[in-house]
Design a protein around this motif. Sequence first.
Motif, PDB file in Angstrom:
ATOM      1  N   LEU A 131       0.012   2.162  -3.265  1.00 26.20           N
ATOM      2  CA  LEU A 131      -0.611   1.403  -4.348  1.00 26.20           C
ATOM      3  C   LEU A 131      -2.102   1.714  -4.399  1.00 26.20           C
ATOM      4  O   LEU A 131      -2.698   1.839  -5.467  1.00 26.20           O
ATOM      5  CB  LEU A 131      -0.384  -0.097  -4.143  1.00 26.20           C
ATOM      6  N   PHE A 132      -2.723   1.868  -3.205  1.00 27.29           N
ATOM      7  CA  PHE A 132      -4.136   2.225  -3.090  1.00 27.29           C
ATOM      8  C   PHE A 132      -4.290   3.454  -2.196  1.00 27.29           C
ATOM      9  O   PHE A 132      -3.406   3.789  -1.415  1.00 27.29           O
ATOM     10  CB  PHE A 132      -4.938   1.060  -2.489  1.00 27.29           C
ATOM     11  N   LEU A 133      -5.442   4.108  -2.313  1.00 28.29           N
ATOM     12  CA  LEU A 133      -5.776   5.236  -1.447  1.00 28.29           C
ATOM     13  C   LEU A 133      -6.241   4.702  -0.094  1.00 28.29           C
ATOM     14  O   LEU A 133      -7.093   3.817  -0.024  1.00 28.29           O
ATOM     15  CB  LEU A 133      -6.887   6.067  -2.093  1.00 28.29           C
ATOM     16  N   ARG A 134      -5.687   5.242   0.982  1.00 27.93           N
ATOM     17  CA  ARG A 134      -6.036   4.795   2.326  1.00 27.93           C
ATOM     18  C   ARG A 134      -6.178   5.998   3.259  1.00 27.93           C
ATOM     19  O   ARG A 134      -5.746   7.108   2.933  1.00 27.93           O
ATOM     20  CB  ARG A 134      -4.957   3.859   2.894  1.00 27.93           C
ATOM     21  N   SER A 135      -6.771   5.749   4.423  1.00 29.25           N
ATOM     22  CA  SER A 135      -6.848   6.762   5.470  1.00 29.25           C
ATOM     23  C   SER A 135      -5.559   6.718   6.289  1.00 29.25           C
ATOM     24  O   SER A 135      -5.122   5.646   6.715  1.00 29.25           O
ATOM     25  CB  SER A 135      -8.051   6.500   6.369  1.00 29.25           C
TER      26      SER A 135
END
Length: 248
Positions: free
Chosen positions: A219-223
């Motif tokens: 849903l979101f950009l993450r590391s």
Amino acid sequence: MRYYLENQPKLFLDILFELNHDGGNLTDSDIRDEVITMMAGGFDTSAITVCFVLLMMGIHQDIQDKVYNEIYDIFGESDQTITIYDTTKLVYLEQVIKETLRLYPIGALLLRETQDDIKIFSSDYILPKGTTCIIAPFFTHHSPDLYSNPWSFNPENFSPENVAKRHKYGFIPFSGGPRGCIGNKYAMLSMKAVVSTFLRNFSVHSDIKLTDIKLTLGLFLRSVHGYPVTIRLRDRRPTYKQKQNQQI
């Protein structure tokens, strides 16, 4: 139904219940979905960005020093609570946050549906009404036509002079236009408050390099591997004074 004193602000959930009471015809699922949207949009996005900001400053100690010096110039060694007016003076910190959002826009891909036939600028191609379009802030933010050395971390990309040279939609972490995020100003204010308060008390360090960061998009950009940093209690002196003392 809750009762309110005059001029007392209402909670978002109470507003939804009030709308329903006045004929809004919202189901329990509708209300739940609205609350989840606000929670995810208002908290998860800012929390992930703050993690990226701290990681960037852990990697780039010189930039962290410059941010801390700006904070020290405002607060000194006091524990006074940050105010909205104080956040307006955190100019370089805002550049750091924006540069983080440029490299790691939380909403890396956005979907939009055309409401009319749209002719593509400088082209004869027309997007028909009802077309679902993918807008990719991640790729826009890494375009060498907009940013020199686009994969490097450089807060000077958001100096007033450099911002003035770019198209206004060359930076769209909150989308843009009439469908842009309504909470973008609040998000920036809250992130400046959180990061500055943290750095007044702690310094952050990391052994990894920018090229070690791997990303995943849900849903979101993450590391992929989280945000590996170590935290130390802050010596509340500006770094430029420490360097002067070392020279003496």
